[in-house]
Design an enzyme around this catalytic site. Structure first.
Site, PDB file in Angstrom:
ATOM      1  N   ARG A 157      47.147  36.846  34.445  1.00 16.40           N
ATOM      2  CA  ARG A 157      47.723  35.569  34.019  1.00 16.40           C
ATOM      3  C   ARG A 157      46.608  34.619  33.557  1.00 16.40           C
ATOM      4  O   ARG A 157      45.578  34.487  34.192  1.00 16.40           O
ATOM      5  CB  ARG A 157      48.488  34.943  35.181  1.00 16.40           C
ATOM      6  CG  ARG A 157      49.346  33.745  34.805  1.00 16.40           C
ATOM      7  CD  ARG A 157      50.088  33.212  36.023  1.00 16.40           C
ATOM      8  NE  ARG A 157      50.913  34.228  36.652  1.00 16.40           N
ATOM      9  CZ  ARG A 157      52.136  34.552  36.241  1.00 16.40           C
ATOM     10  NH1 ARG A 157      52.649  33.940  35.177  1.00 16.40           N
ATOM     11  NH2 ARG A 157      52.829  35.480  36.867  1.00 16.40           N
ATOM     12  N   ASP A 201      32.904  27.859  43.990  1.00 16.30           N
ATOM     13  CA  ASP A 201      34.268  28.284  44.298  1.00 16.30           C
ATOM     14  C   ASP A 201      34.907  27.519  45.440  1.00 16.30           C
ATOM     15  O   ASP A 201      36.116  27.614  45.643  1.00 16.30           O
ATOM     16  CB  ASP A 201      34.290  29.780  44.637  1.00 16.30           C
ATOM     17  CG  ASP A 201      33.981  30.651  43.432  1.00 16.30           C
ATOM     18  OD1 ASP A 201      33.755  30.084  42.341  1.00 16.30           O
ATOM     19  OD2 ASP A 201      33.960  31.886  43.571  1.00 16.30           O
ATOM     20  N   ALA A 233      35.256  37.124  31.166  1.00 15.96           N
ATOM     21  CA  ALA A 233      35.429  38.540  30.855  1.00 15.96           C
ATOM     22  C   ALA A 233      36.079  39.255  32.028  1.00 15.96           C
ATOM     23  O   ALA A 233      35.979  38.824  33.174  1.00 15.96           O
ATOM     24  CB  ALA A 233      34.086  39.190  30.526  1.00 15.96           C
ATOM     25  N   GLU A 267      31.408  43.383  13.634  1.00 11.75           N
ATOM     26  CA  GLU A 267      31.637  42.914  12.270  1.00 11.75           C
ATOM     27  C   GLU A 267      33.097  42.550  12.035  1.00 11.75           C
ATOM     28  O   GLU A 267      33.413  41.774  11.120  1.00 11.75           O
ATOM     29  CB  GLU A 267      31.175  43.960  11.256  1.00 11.75           C
ATOM     30  CG  GLU A 267      32.034  45.212  11.199  1.00 11.75           C
ATOM     31  CD  GLU A 267      31.549  46.207  10.146  1.00 11.75           C
ATOM     32  OE1 GLU A 267      31.401  45.806   8.975  1.00 11.75           O
ATOM     33  OE2 GLU A 267      31.306  47.378  10.507  1.00 11.75           O
ATOM     34  N   ARG A 317      53.584  41.393  42.415  1.00 15.61           N
ATOM     35  CA  ARG A 317      54.844  40.718  42.716  1.00 15.61           C
ATOM     36  C   ARG A 317      55.641  40.390  41.463  1.00 15.61           C
ATOM     37  O   ARG A 317      56.864  40.311  41.503  1.00 15.61           O
ATOM     38  CB  ARG A 317      54.577  39.423  43.499  1.00 15.61           C
ATOM     39  CG  ARG A 317      54.053  39.657  44.904  1.00 15.61           C
ATOM     40  CD  ARG A 317      53.778  38.350  45.599  1.00 15.61           C
ATOM     41  NE  ARG A 317      52.744  37.583  44.919  1.00 15.61           N
ATOM     42  CZ  ARG A 317      52.379  36.351  45.257  1.00 15.61           C
ATOM     43  NH1 ARG A 317      52.988  35.740  46.260  1.00 15.61           N
ATOM     44  NH2 ARG A 317      51.421  35.726  44.600  1.00 15.61           N
ATOM     45  N   SER A 344      24.913  31.489  44.383  1.00 15.54           N
ATOM     46  CA  SER A 344      24.311  31.115  43.103  1.00 15.54           C
ATOM     47  C   SER A 344      24.219  29.606  42.927  1.00 15.54           C
ATOM     48  O   SER A 344      23.189  29.081  42.507  1.00 15.54           O
ATOM     49  CB  SER A 344      25.133  31.727  41.961  1.00 15.54           C
ATOM     50  OG  SER A 344      25.108  33.145  42.036  1.00 15.54           O
ATOM     51  N   GLY A 345      25.304  28.877  43.240  1.00 13.27           N
ATOM     52  CA  GLY A 345      25.293  27.430  43.083  1.00 13.27           C
ATOM     53  C   GLY A 345      24.365  26.745  44.056  1.00 13.27           C
ATOM     54  O   GLY A 345      23.605  25.834  43.685  1.00 13.27           O
ATOM     55  N   THR A 364      28.453  35.565  46.998  1.00 13.82           N
ATOM     56  CA  THR A 364      29.438  36.543  46.531  1.00 13.82           C
ATOM     57  C   THR A 364      28.935  37.325  45.332  1.00 13.82           C
ATOM     58  O   THR A 364      29.055  38.554  45.278  1.00 13.82           O
ATOM     59  CB  THR A 364      30.757  35.828  46.179  1.00 13.82           C
ATOM     60  OG1 THR A 364      31.334  35.287  47.378  1.00 13.82           O
ATOM     61  CG2 THR A 364      31.754  36.804  45.556  1.00 13.82           C
ATOM     62  N   TYR A 424      41.792  39.812  37.783  1.00 13.04           N
ATOM     63  CA  TYR A 424      40.640  40.542  37.254  1.00 13.04           C
ATOM     64  C   TYR A 424      40.051  41.504  38.281  1.00 13.04           C
ATOM     65  O   TYR A 424      39.634  42.618  37.934  1.00 13.04           O
ATOM     66  CB  TYR A 424      39.581  39.573  36.722  1.00 13.04           C
ATOM     67  CG  TYR A 424      38.815  38.801  37.764  1.00 13.04           C
ATOM     68  CD1 TYR A 424      37.584  39.261  38.226  1.00 13.04           C
ATOM     69  CD2 TYR A 424      39.298  37.602  38.288  1.00 13.04           C
ATOM     70  CE1 TYR A 424      36.861  38.565  39.173  1.00 13.04           C
ATOM     71  CE2 TYR A 424      38.586  36.896  39.236  1.00 13.04           C
ATOM     72  CZ  TYR A 424      37.371  37.373  39.681  1.00 13.04           C
ATOM     73  OH  TYR A 424      36.665  36.687  40.627  1.00 13.04           O
ATOM     74  N   ILE A 425      40.035  41.130  39.566  1.00 13.81           N
ATOM     75  CA  ILE A 425      39.478  42.029  40.581  1.00 13.81           C
ATOM     76  C   ILE A 425      40.319  43.290  40.685  1.00 13.81           C
ATOM     77  O   ILE A 425      39.795  44.412  40.735  1.00 13.81           O
ATOM     78  CB  ILE A 425      39.382  41.307  41.938  1.00 13.81           C
ATOM     79  CG1 ILE A 425      38.374  40.159  41.862  1.00 13.81           C
ATOM     80  CG2 ILE A 425      38.978  42.282  43.038  1.00 13.81           C
ATOM     81  CD1 ILE A 425      38.300  39.313  43.123  1.00 13.81           C
TER      82      ILE A 425
END
Length: 447
Positions: free
Chosen positions: A205, A303, A341, A441, A199, A15-16, A42, A178-179
């Site tokens: 986090r 990344d 997200a 709302e 772990r 993307s970058g 990715t 997140y993955i």
């Protein structure tokens, strides 16, 4: 720039890299871009796009069950993994081809082979050809970081998850970011028995504690098994083809698939030493505020640098680089209040300071919450509760952070993130009339 073959050579067509190439070419630069795998990087090939399609597919498990409470005579349905897998991969190919067309339409030369740096102004291709460039942009991204343990070759990463021949009956996912949580939700909804090992005893986090605790509560209630303080030691393959995962502080875990979601490592095996490009202690390329490395002619975005690993951030960085170097429009990326997200089940989203970070910075802060069941969940007989949270400056009333978990949380937060970015106050939310009946709302009803 006639002394060089091209004005800009980009390594990595994610993307970058694609954005930087397209914009630079639009400013009149002669641009070449090298990609050793597939155009799209990715996000398109093995990340955001196929993962979100799997998330959509997984949602049907609950939607079909809920439909019965809404009067639909839904029969018992079977899920066919191969149908979804093949349709997702076909869509990935379609999007990848669009990226390729974008490069061609902007007269960017696409070189589909591996490229490495061969000096401050030189790139060497796998074919042996050397290309010289006034500027070089590194946009190679990152790859999954796999722990060095016995039997690690028996495991997969998120890269391979999209290509599985069969849906695993039992899957062990190592990690708690997140993955890990996204794929835990996906496979659970598809009917797999999911065990997530970590772990420590902290998931996700960096996200707000109340929000991530709510996800842990909901996920556990659905049947996802969390094993904490459980560092993976080795993977053993049994005679029947199944796997046995040996874990510290826990009994061995039998399963069919082990998935490593234990972080990502910048892809910097690129001959950077030939141009004295420095790396930081995490192996990422050091860059300044203008994306420039320690070599004046070599830049990096996305990344492969140790900033924020999000596709929209890489795109902004690529745009800023091209505009600054080739467009006579210098500007920098603003990293404050970047929304993010987690497409878990249910999804999470947040922007700005978490409560704990706000307290560290300002001391006492105001916190407003709304803890509710979405109307759809009420009629469906689903006890799952959404949680919205607003963190407010103690003196100025400025909203410092918004965090939420619940149906469509990322869709709702995108618009709300504008208010946080703009520095609006809690009073501005209070003065806004609610759209009723909606989940969104709740953002303007917290008192």
């Amino acid at each position: 720039m006639a002394d060089y073959d091209v004005d800009l050579f980009v390594i990595g067509a994610g993307s970058g890299g694609v954005r930087a190439s397209r914009i630079a070419a639009g400013h009149g630069a002669k641009v070449a871009i090298a990609e050793e795998y597939r155009v799209g990087g990715t996000c398109v090939i093995r990340g955001c796009v196929p993962k979100k399609l799997l998330v959509y597919g997984a949602h049907f498990a609950e939607d079909l069950a809920d439909a019965r409470r809404f009067g639909w005579k839904v029969p018992d349905c079977e899920f066919d993994w191969k149908t979804l897998r093949d349709n997702v991969l076909a869509e990935v190919s379609r999007v990848s081809s669009i990226y390729g067309e974008t490069l061609a339409n902007n007269k960017v030369e696409l070189i589909q082979e591996r490229a490495i740096v061969a000096g401050p102004h030189a790139v060497k291709l796998a074919s042996g050809r050397t290309v010289t460039a006034k500027y070089i942009l590194i946009a190679t991204g990152a790859k999954p970081d796999i722990p060095d343990i016995p039997g690690k070759t028996y495991g997969i990463t998120s890269n391979e998850a999209f290509h599985l021949d069969e849906l695993p009956k039992r899957i062990v996912i190592a990690g708690a970011g997140y993955i890990a949580n996204e794929f835990a939700g996906i496979f659970h909804e598809f009917g797999s028995q999911v065990t997530l090992i970590n772990r420590t005893d902290v998931i996700l986090r960096g996200y707000d504690e109340q929000i991530r605790d709510r996800l842990l509560q909901i996920s556990s209630g659905k049947g996802i098994d969390f094993k904490f303080h459980a560092e993976i030691q080795k993977i053993e393959k049994k005679e029947d083809g199944s796997l046995l995962v040996h874990v510290a502080n826990h009994d061995p875990l039998p399963c069919d698939v082990v998935m490593f979601a234990t972080g990502r490592r910048p892809l910097t095996d690129l001959g950077l030493e030939t141009a004295d490009v420095a790396l930081n202690d995490k192996g990422a390329i050091k860059v300044d505020d203008d994306n420039k490395s320690t070599c004046d002619s070599i830049y990096a975005v996305g990344d492969v640098t140790d900033r924020i690993q999000l596709t929209p951030v890489a795109i902004r960085e690529g745009q800023a680089f091209a505009d600054t170097i080739f467009g006579n429009k210098p500007h920098r990326v603003d990293y404050d209040n970047v929304p993010s997200a987690v497409f878990s089940h249910p999804p999470m989203a947040g922007v700005g300071l978490t409560e704990s970070r706000a307290r560290k910075k300002y001391g006492s802060v105001k916190v407003f919450t709304s803890d509710f069941r979405a109307m759809k969940n009420v009629l469906a007989g689903r006890n799952e509760r959404a949680l919205y949270k607003m963190v407010v400056h103690p003196d100025t009333d400025v909203v410092l952070g918004l965090h939420m978990i619940g149906p469509d949380a990322p869709e709702i937060l995108q618009a709300a993130a504008i208010a946080v970015k703009a520095g609006l106050t809690k009073q501005a939310f209070d003065d806004t009339i609610a759209l009723h009946p909606t989940m969104a709302e709740e953002l303007v009803l917290m008192r």
